[in-house]
Design an enzyme around this catalytic site. Structure first.
Site, PDB file in Angstrom:
ATOM      1  N   GLU A  26       0.849  -1.193   0.000  1.00 22.20           N
ATOM      2  CA  GLU A  26       0.000   0.000   0.000  1.00 22.20           C
ATOM      3  C   GLU A  26       0.885   1.243   0.000  1.00 22.20           C
ATOM      4  OE1 GLU A  26      -2.851  -0.008   3.195  1.00 22.20           O
ATOM      5  OE2 GLU A  26      -3.646   1.962   2.640  1.00 22.20           O
ATOM      6  N   ASN A  71      -6.672   1.507   2.849  1.00 18.89           N
ATOM      7  CA  ASN A  71      -7.388   2.760   3.116  1.00 18.89           C
ATOM      8  C   ASN A  71      -6.957   3.871   2.154  1.00 18.89           C
ATOM      9  OD1 ASN A  71      -8.548   1.386   5.243  1.00 18.89           O
ATOM     10  ND2 ASN A  71      -7.162   2.224   6.786  1.00 18.89           N
ATOM     11  N   ASN A 171     -12.189  -0.613  -0.836  1.00 19.10           N
ATOM     12  CA  ASN A 171     -11.527  -1.217   0.313  1.00 19.10           C
ATOM     13  C   ASN A 171     -12.279  -0.892   1.598  1.00 19.10           C
ATOM     14  OD1 ASN A 171      -9.019  -2.343   1.723  1.00 19.10           O
ATOM     15  ND2 ASN A 171      -9.201  -0.319   2.665  1.00 19.10           N
ATOM     16  N   GLU A 172     -12.610  -1.900   2.373  1.00 16.44           N
ATOM     17  CA  GLU A 172     -13.194  -1.731   3.725  1.00 16.44           C
ATOM     18  C   GLU A 172     -14.220  -0.599   3.774  1.00 16.44           C
ATOM     19  OE1 GLU A 172     -10.053  -1.626   6.709  1.00 16.44           O
ATOM     20  OE2 GLU A 172      -9.586  -3.733   6.330  1.00 16.44           O
ATOM     21  N   GLU A 291      -6.634  -9.329   3.235  1.00 19.61           N
ATOM     22  CA  GLU A 291      -5.789  -8.688   4.270  1.00 19.61           C
ATOM     23  C   GLU A 291      -5.830  -9.575   5.500  1.00 19.61           C
ATOM     24  OE1 GLU A 291      -6.005  -4.540   5.368  1.00 19.61           O
ATOM     25  OE2 GLU A 291      -6.655  -4.002   3.354  1.00 19.61           O
ATOM     26  N   GLN A 348       1.392  -6.673   5.325  1.00 24.88           N
ATOM     27  CA  GLN A 348       1.749  -6.353   3.968  1.00 24.88           C
ATOM     28  C   GLN A 348       3.107  -7.000   3.682  1.00 24.88           C
ATOM     29  OE1 GLN A 348       1.034  -2.182   3.068  1.00 24.88           O
ATOM     30  NE2 GLN A 348      -0.932  -2.209   4.085  1.00 24.88           N
TER      31      GLN A 348
END
Ligand code: AHR
Length: 492
Positions: A26, A71, A171-172, A291, A348
């Protein structure tokens, strides 16, 4: 202690999709800047990527890397990271409250991914943006027509399409921390229409809709049902995310974290099947656990990091032996569910909650969790058996937790059966017996263990590493250990 596992050739869970052992990079902390990319580093190539990091990732053979967030993606304008570097904007990055220079974007990242041999799992922004930018990005990456975005890619020096096959629809989006979070209904509609137009641009892509950010979310269950009912025809996977930790220092309970992961997977698979039945369709939606990891060590120190700096050292958890054992049990759990979980991303890869760390101007070093990940990548190839395990239990955190977590994978090409096992006992070794119609000869036993569950690695010392054990006929799993046993089939 003695543990017996029964391997029956008839009882197979499924074949492991290589993408089960993917990872994630990310635009966060030192993952990109100071991680994979560092033009000032002595090992950097012409394009600014660190050569030492590149070599190690290539050696790991990571099948798929999720990018650019997380995020981060919910406030990202992908065009900012394309074309002439000198014209790229510096921006306030709201998700992690730092400055994004945009020196690296999809143009560069796809080159990096190609050079390490990984496929990209690309996320689109469904926070501040929507269907229009998502379809333009698909055209930019994969388009072959003489049209604006495909031409823009060509002008930027990339005649050939990037050919990105796997895409995340945001994402989320259920999390309050997400830029422009959504209710289940809001997300379901946007995801459905975005998925539709992305596939109209390129019908060969596969799409992952956002599931819940973790199984404790207030909308868990309702979220999945709403999204699946709306998007079923256009999506291929639904995502799961979860991070585990030991903030109360209860190691016995923490070592049982994989029971939660297993439960979460079974629950989401059941919701997918419920909606499948409602729709009376043959299409099955599979799971993308895109994730997962241990994340808690860096929480306090991250509160001290000043805002609006470039690539601050965020989420730099330093992992210990017990974290490596937990990661091992989570990998085993993913393998045991490989009939439904097709994609997994260890979150990650570099510096940010990562198995690989970089020293600015210096070398790379391997965290404790590097080893179970390496072993899964190297040995988790083939078909997973549904093994019956007979071993004792202990009770911690209100749960009965088996001392031994194990699975077995049949690698037909090599005529090998690989047994993965974690001994959660902090006191006792375990003799591992195999009951099977196969005739098996133990050829190698690798272990990661130690006396101190809190032992960590550093740039200078590798306290926790892999060791080859002298093997007799029956392997003995050290107390608190991660193990790989390689058996040769002698009956064929
Ligand atoms: O991996 C770190 C963060 O965890 C990701 O950005 C987000 O998706 C999750 O909450």
């Amino acid at each position: 202690m003695i543990c017996t596992i029964r391997i029956n050739s008839e009882n197979r869970i499924g074949k492991i999709d290589r993408r089960l052992f993917g990872s994630f990079i990310e635009h966060l902390g030192r993952a990109v800047y100071g991680g994979i990319y560092d033009p000032a580093h002595p090992s950097a190539g012409k394009n600014g990527f660190r050569g030492d990091v590149l070599e190690l990732v290539k050696e790991l053979n990571v099948p798929v890397v999720r990018y650019p967030g997380g995020n981060f993606v919910s406030g990202y304008n992908w065009e900012d990271g394309t074309g002439d570097k000198s014209k790229r904007p510096r921006k306030m990055e709201l998700a992690w409250q730092c400055i994004e220079t945009n020196e690296v974007g999809i143009d560069e990242f796809q080159e990096w991914a190609r050079s390490v041999g990984s496929e990209i799992m690309m996320a689109v922004n469904l926070g501040t943006r929507g269907a229009d930018d998502a379809r333009n990005l698909v055209e930019y990456c994969n388009g072959t027509t003489p049209t604006y975005y495909a031409d823009m890619r060509r002008k930027n020096g990339f005649e050939q399409p990037f050919g990105i096959k796997l895409w995340c629809l945001g994402n989320e989006m259920d999390g309050k921390w997400q830029i422009c979070a959504k209710t289940p209904e809001e997300y379901a509609r946007v995801a459905c229409e975005t998925a539709k137009v992305m596939k109209w641009v390129d019908d060969s892509i596969e799409l992952v809709a956002c599931g819940s950010s973790n199984s404790g979310m207030p909308t868990f269950g309702i979220w999945e049902e709403t999204v699946l009912r709306e998007c079923y025809d256009y999506i291929d996977y639904i995502s799961l995310h979860n991070y585990y930790g030991n903030p109360d220092n209860d190691s016995a309970a923490y070592l049982g974290s994989s029971l939660d992961m297993d439960n979460f997977i079974k629950h989401v698979a059941a919701i997918c099947d419920k909606v499948k039945a409602e729709k009376n369709t043959d299409k099955q939606i599979n799971l993308s656990f895109d994730e997962w990891n241990v994340w808690f060590h860096s929480n306090e120190q991250d509160k001290q990091i000043p805002k609006w700096t470039v690539a601050p050292p965020q989420l730099e958890d330093i992992y210990n032996l017990e974290d490596a054992l937990v990661v091992g049990t989570l990998l085993i759990t993913l393998m045991k569910n490989c009939d439904r979980v097709k994609i997994g991303c260890l979150a990650q890869l570099i510096n940010v909650i990562a198995p690989i760390m970089t020293v600015p101007g210096g070398g790379v070093w391997k965290q404790t969790i590097f080893y179970p990940y390496l072993h899964a990548l190297k040995y988790g190839r083939g078909t997973v058996f549904d093994v019956e395990t007979e071993c004792g239990f202990y009770t911690a955190g209100g749960k009965d937790i088996p001392f031994i977590e194990t699975t077995a994978v049949c690698n037909d090409e090599e005529n090998e059966i690989i047994v993965f096992a974690v001994n959660r006992s902090q006191d006792e070794t375990c003799e591992l017996n195999i009951a099977s119609e196969f005739k098996l000869e133990l050829t190698r036993h690798i272990t990661v263990t130690g006396d101190d569950l809190k032992a960590v690695n550093s740039p200078d010392t590798e306290t926790v590493s892999e060791m080859t054990v002298d093997c007799g006929e029956i392997p003995v799993l050290p107390r608190q250990s991660w193990n790989i046993m390689i058996y040769r089939r002698t009956d064929i």
